[in-house]
Design a protein around this motif. Structure first.
Motif, PDB file in Angstrom:
ATOM      1  N   PRO A  21       0.946  -1.327  -0.254  1.00 14.82           N
ATOM      2  CA  PRO A  21       0.002   0.221  -0.075  1.00 14.82           C
ATOM      3  C   PRO A  21       0.454   1.205  -0.128  1.00 14.82           C
ATOM      4  N   VAL A  22       2.040   1.304   1.164  1.00 10.25           N
ATOM      5  CA  VAL A  22       2.855   2.105   0.959  1.00 10.25           C
ATOM      6  C   VAL A  22       3.379   2.706  -0.747  1.00 10.25           C
ATOM      7  N   TRP A  24       2.213   1.582  -2.880  1.00 10.47           N
ATOM      8  CA  TRP A  24       0.873   2.536  -4.488  1.00 10.47           C
ATOM      9  C   TRP A  24       0.987   3.636  -4.435  1.00 10.47           C
ATOM     10  N   LYS A  25       0.560   4.015  -3.513  1.00 11.22           N
ATOM     11  CA  LYS A  25       0.820   5.320  -2.759  1.00 11.22           C
ATOM     12  C   LYS A  25       1.315   6.231  -3.695  1.00 11.22           C
ATOM     13  N   LYS A  26       2.276   5.607  -2.950  1.00 15.77           N
ATOM     14  CA  LYS A  26       3.598   6.368  -3.888  1.00 15.77           C
ATOM     15  C   LYS A  26       3.719   6.420  -5.351  1.00 15.77           C
ATOM     16  N   THR A  27       3.270   5.667  -5.940  1.00 14.09           N
ATOM     17  CA  THR A  27       3.401   5.772  -7.512  1.00 14.09           C
ATOM     18  C   THR A  27       2.333   6.452  -7.804  1.00 14.09           C
ATOM     19  N   GLY A  28       1.490   6.544  -7.020  1.00 12.23           N
ATOM     20  CA  GLY A  28      -0.016   7.528  -7.122  1.00 12.23           C
ATOM     21  C   GLY A  28       0.205   9.150  -6.953  1.00 12.23           C
ATOM     22  N   GLN A  29       0.707   9.433  -6.119  1.00  9.80           N
ATOM     23  CA  GLN A  29       1.421  10.489  -6.359  1.00  9.80           C
ATOM     24  C   GLN A  29       2.475  11.243  -7.452  1.00  9.80           C
TER      25      GLN A  29
END
Length: 78
Positions: A21-22, A24-29
């Motif tokens: 999840p961490v 995944w969130k970073k790639t979205g950012q």
């Protein structure tokens, strides 16, 4: 960020919750920042990509934008 069966890892998974999840969130950012112009888009606006291990039939109908490592990027404007 993806459609069912768009990526190989989506074919057999019961859950589409990210395994990391961490990350995944970073790639979205990062993706959002590229779209907003914060970072340079080295893909030159690519809309499609694949690895060098495959040669999808659709790639012939797209304009090749470039390659980074083992990924080839395309745009639908041809």
């Amino acid at each position: 960020m993806f459609k069912h069966k768009q990526f190989f890892w989506t074919l057999n998974r019961c859950s589409f919750a990210p395994l990391e999840p961490v990350a995944w969130k970073k790639t979205g950012q990062i993706a959002t920042a590229v779209i907003q112009g914060v970072y340079h888009d080295f893909t030159q606006g690519a809309t499609h990509l694949h690895t060098t291990e495959v040669r999808p039939i659709w790639s012939k109908s797209f304009e090749r934008m470039g390659r980074f490592s083992n990924h080839i990027f395309y745009t639908s404007a041809k």
